[in-house]
Design a protein around this motif. Structure first.
Motif, PDB file in Angstrom:
ATOM      1  N   UNK A  82       2.792  13.225 -15.344  1.00  0.00           N
ATOM      2  CA  UNK A  82       1.502  13.444 -15.685  1.00  0.00           C
ATOM      3  C   UNK A  82      -0.143  13.526 -15.440  1.00  0.00           C
ATOM      4  N   UNK A  83      -0.444  13.757 -14.685  1.00  0.00           N
ATOM      5  CA  UNK A  83      -2.294  12.994 -14.773  1.00  0.00           C
ATOM      6  C   UNK A  83      -2.957  14.031 -15.104  1.00  0.00           C
ATOM      7  N   UNK A  84      -3.634  14.850 -16.064  1.00  0.00           N
ATOM      8  CA  UNK A  84      -3.971  15.956 -17.291  1.00  0.00           C
ATOM      9  C   UNK A  84      -5.460  16.238 -16.694  1.00  0.00           C
ATOM     10  N   UNK A  85      -6.377  16.390 -15.691  1.00  0.00           N
ATOM     11  CA  UNK A  85      -8.034  16.320 -15.961  1.00  0.00           C
ATOM     12  C   UNK A  85      -8.461  17.636 -15.470  1.00  0.00           C
TER      13      UNK A  85
ATOM     14  N   UNK B  94     -13.786  26.211 -15.813  1.00  0.00           N
ATOM     15  CA  UNK B  94     -13.333  25.444 -16.738  1.00  0.00           C
ATOM     16  C   UNK B  94     -11.564  25.925 -16.196  1.00  0.00           C
ATOM     17  N   UNK B  95     -11.064  24.528 -15.374  1.00  0.00           N
ATOM     18  CA  UNK B  95      -9.858  24.343 -15.668  1.00  0.00           C
ATOM     19  C   UNK B  95      -8.911  23.085 -15.450  1.00  0.00           C
ATOM     20  N   UNK B  96      -7.942  22.991 -14.947  1.00  0.00           N
ATOM     21  CA  UNK B  96      -7.191  21.430 -15.220  1.00  0.00           C
ATOM     22  C   UNK B  96      -6.885  21.459 -13.876  1.00  0.00           C
ATOM     23  N   UNK B  97      -6.719  20.746 -13.267  1.00  0.00           N
ATOM     24  CA  UNK B  97      -5.736  19.894 -12.468  1.00  0.00           C
ATOM     25  C   UNK B  97      -4.452  18.910 -12.811  1.00  0.00           C
ATOM     26  N   UNK B  98      -3.416  19.538 -12.570  1.00  0.00           N
ATOM     27  CA  UNK B  98      -2.568  18.970 -13.024  1.00  0.00           C
ATOM     28  C   UNK B  98      -1.762  17.753 -11.631  1.00  0.00           C
ATOM     29  N   UNK B  99      -1.859  16.520 -11.643  1.00  0.00           N
ATOM     30  CA  UNK B  99      -1.728  16.003 -10.690  1.00  0.00           C
ATOM     31  C   UNK B  99      -0.280  15.348 -11.024  1.00  0.00           C
ATOM     32  N   UNK B 100       0.628  15.115 -10.252  1.00  0.00           N
ATOM     33  CA  UNK B 100       2.007  14.437  -9.870  1.00  0.00           C
ATOM     34  C   UNK B 100       1.812  12.962  -9.958  1.00  0.00           C
ATOM     35  N   UNK B 101       2.080  12.187 -10.958  1.00  0.00           N
ATOM     36  CA  UNK B 101       0.967  11.108 -10.746  1.00  0.00           C
ATOM     37  C   UNK B 101       2.417   9.707 -10.954  1.00  0.00           C
ATOM     38  N   UNK B 102       3.480  10.069 -10.222  1.00  0.00           N
ATOM     39  CA  UNK B 102       4.469   9.008 -10.477  1.00  0.00           C
ATOM     40  C   UNK B 102       5.218   8.779  -8.913  1.00  0.00           C
TER      41      UNK B 102
ATOM     42  N   UNK C 272     -12.597  13.541 -18.128  1.00  0.00           N
ATOM     43  CA  UNK C 272     -11.752  12.149 -19.155  1.00  0.00           C
ATOM     44  C   UNK C 272     -10.438  13.041 -18.020  1.00  0.00           C
ATOM     45  N   UNK C 273      -9.727  12.146 -18.698  1.00  0.00           N
ATOM     46  CA  UNK C 273      -8.182  12.028 -18.252  1.00  0.00           C
ATOM     47  C   UNK C 273      -6.998  11.909 -19.464  1.00  0.00           C
ATOM     48  N   UNK C 274      -5.643  12.828 -19.042  1.00  0.00           N
ATOM     49  CA  UNK C 274      -4.775  11.908 -19.612  1.00  0.00           C
ATOM     50  C   UNK C 274      -3.784  11.616 -19.069  1.00  0.00           C
ATOM     51  N   UNK C 275      -2.593  10.509 -19.250  1.00  0.00           N
ATOM     52  CA  UNK C 275      -1.549  10.971 -18.210  1.00  0.00           C
ATOM     53  C   UNK C 275      -0.342  10.270 -19.581  1.00  0.00           C
ATOM     54  N   UNK C 276       1.082  12.075 -19.245  1.00  0.00           N
ATOM     55  CA  UNK C 276       0.599  11.513 -20.063  1.00  0.00           C
ATOM     56  C   UNK C 276       2.579  11.894 -19.684  1.00  0.00           C
ATOM     57  N   UNK C 277       3.819  12.079 -20.829  1.00  0.00           N
ATOM     58  CA  UNK C 277       5.673  11.464 -20.244  1.00  0.00           C
ATOM     59  C   UNK C 277       5.234  12.996 -20.874  1.00  0.00           C
ATOM     60  N   UNK C 278       5.779  13.954 -20.352  1.00  0.00           N
ATOM     61  CA  UNK C 278       5.921  15.145 -21.075  1.00  0.00           C
ATOM     62  C   UNK C 278       7.355  15.653 -22.093  1.00  0.00           C
ATOM     63  N   UNK C 279       8.254  14.285 -21.979  1.00  0.00           N
ATOM     64  CA  UNK C 279       9.412  14.337 -22.462  1.00  0.00           C
ATOM     65  C   UNK C 279       9.227  13.943 -23.973  1.00  0.00           C
ATOM     66  N   UNK C 280       9.074  12.565 -24.129  1.00  0.00           N
ATOM     67  CA  UNK C 280       7.959  11.690 -24.964  1.00  0.00           C
ATOM     68  C   UNK C 280       6.585  12.060 -25.505  1.00  0.00           C
TER      69      UNK C 280
END
Length: 340
Positions: free
Chosen positions: A95-98, A119-127, A252-260
């Protein structure tokens, strides 16, 4: 005690990361910072190693990671890929969370005041997508050269990014693709989208082709809540939403493993070599990335406090030159902490 791996990196990375770490430290959540200040272009140029196995293990063993910026004109693209893409792929940070939120009306490039408060967020597939590096060059540097980059979409990858988008939606999810032209991957995204919508009938949904999404974002960004899309489209759309919210310096951004739950948090402005050493780099993107880190660790009140402090300094004009102010990087960081 939660250990946070800190990778200041290159360019203005160390300057803005320092302000983010100081801000996290004053909140008193007992975070311990493991600073890997040797992971940078200088080390790569000396050793040929972008990120050693030992350093990777240190990062993987932490509770979260905070990154400044990676990249240097002296180094080839293998350096940045060796740090960023290795972490994204090896830790499965799919997950790339922007997020993009307009902090003040004066930052918006839009003429119509009623449509400025994005006021939104882009969820980008990251892998997956085009950035997996699958492809090659045939007969390079000749007049018959052929270059191929393969775009990869898997049912597993598409399903989980769509489900994550629904999990963070407040009111709606818009899926963006180009399935009218990119037939095979587009068909897979459309199939997964239909199933994801069926699992969440309580959330409003819409679909846009990427070219139409770009136009609609500029026309009225307030219409969007969550945008979910593939790697390359997300890369572009998230920079557009950042500019609509006031510029890359605040993004800002976050790169997230939604499982762990593991996350790598970073501002998106890059190394900005022209600002290095001037003391004018904007630390807001790094500080807001630290707020995302707090949120991911369950410190929601701390994240809210940091965002409120940033809003207060912005409203007061206590900002760096890129936002029309006169303060230095250190002064802006100090002003944010004073509000806390």
């Amino acid at each position: 005690m939660t250990s946070i791996a800190v990778i200041p990196g290159d360019g203005i990375g160390p300057e803005v990361t320092d302000q983010a770490v100081r801000t996290l430290d004053v909140l008193g959540f007992g975070l311990v910072f493991d600073v890997l200040d040797h992971v940078n272009a200088d080390t790569y140029l000396k050793t040929g190693t972008a990120l050693s196995d030992a350093d990777f293990d240190r990062i993987a063993a932490s509770g979260a990671a905070l990154l400044g910026a990676v990249g240097d004109a002296r180094a080839d693209t293998a350096y940045a890929r060796g740090v960023l893409l290795r972490l994204r792929f090896a830790l499965d940070l799919y997950v790339n969370y922007r997020p993009a939120r307009l902090m003040h009306d004066r930052f918006s490039p839009l003429r119509d005041a009623s449509r400025r408060p994005i006021d939104c967020v882009v969820i980008r597939e990251n892998t997956e997508g085009l950035y997996t590096g699958i492809g090659g060059r045939l007969r390079p540097s000749t007049s018959q050269e052929v270059a191929i980059d393969s775009e990869i979409s898997t049912r597993h990858g598409v399903t989980r990014i769509l489900d994550f988008a629904f999990s963070v939606a407040r009111r709606s999810v818009c899926m963006v693709d180009k399935s009218n032209a990119v037939r095979h991957g587009g068909a897979l995204w459309q199939d997964c989208w239909a199933l994801a919508r069926g699992r969440r009938p309580d959330v409003q949904t819409s679909h846009e082709y990427v070219d139409a999404a770009v136009m609609k974002l500029v026309h009225d960004p307030t219409a969007f809540d969550v945008i979910v899309t593939n790697n390359s489209y997300g890369d572009i759309l998230s920079d557009l939403t950042a500019e609509l919210a006031g510029g890359l310096g605040t993004a800002a951004s976050a790169n997230i493993n939604g499982a762990t739950g593991f996350g790598l948090f970073e501002p998106v402005h890059g190394t900005a070599p022209d600002l290095v050493g001037t003391g004018t780099a904007d630390p807001i993107g790094a500080v807001l990335s630290a707020a995302l880190l707090l949120e991911r660790l369950g410190h929601d009140d701390g994240a809210t406090a940091v965002r409120a402090a940033v809003d207060a300094v912005v409203a007061a004009g206590q900002v760096t030159p890129d936002l029309g102010g006169h303060l230095s990087t250190n002064d802006v960081g100090a002003a944010i902490r004073a509000r806390l």
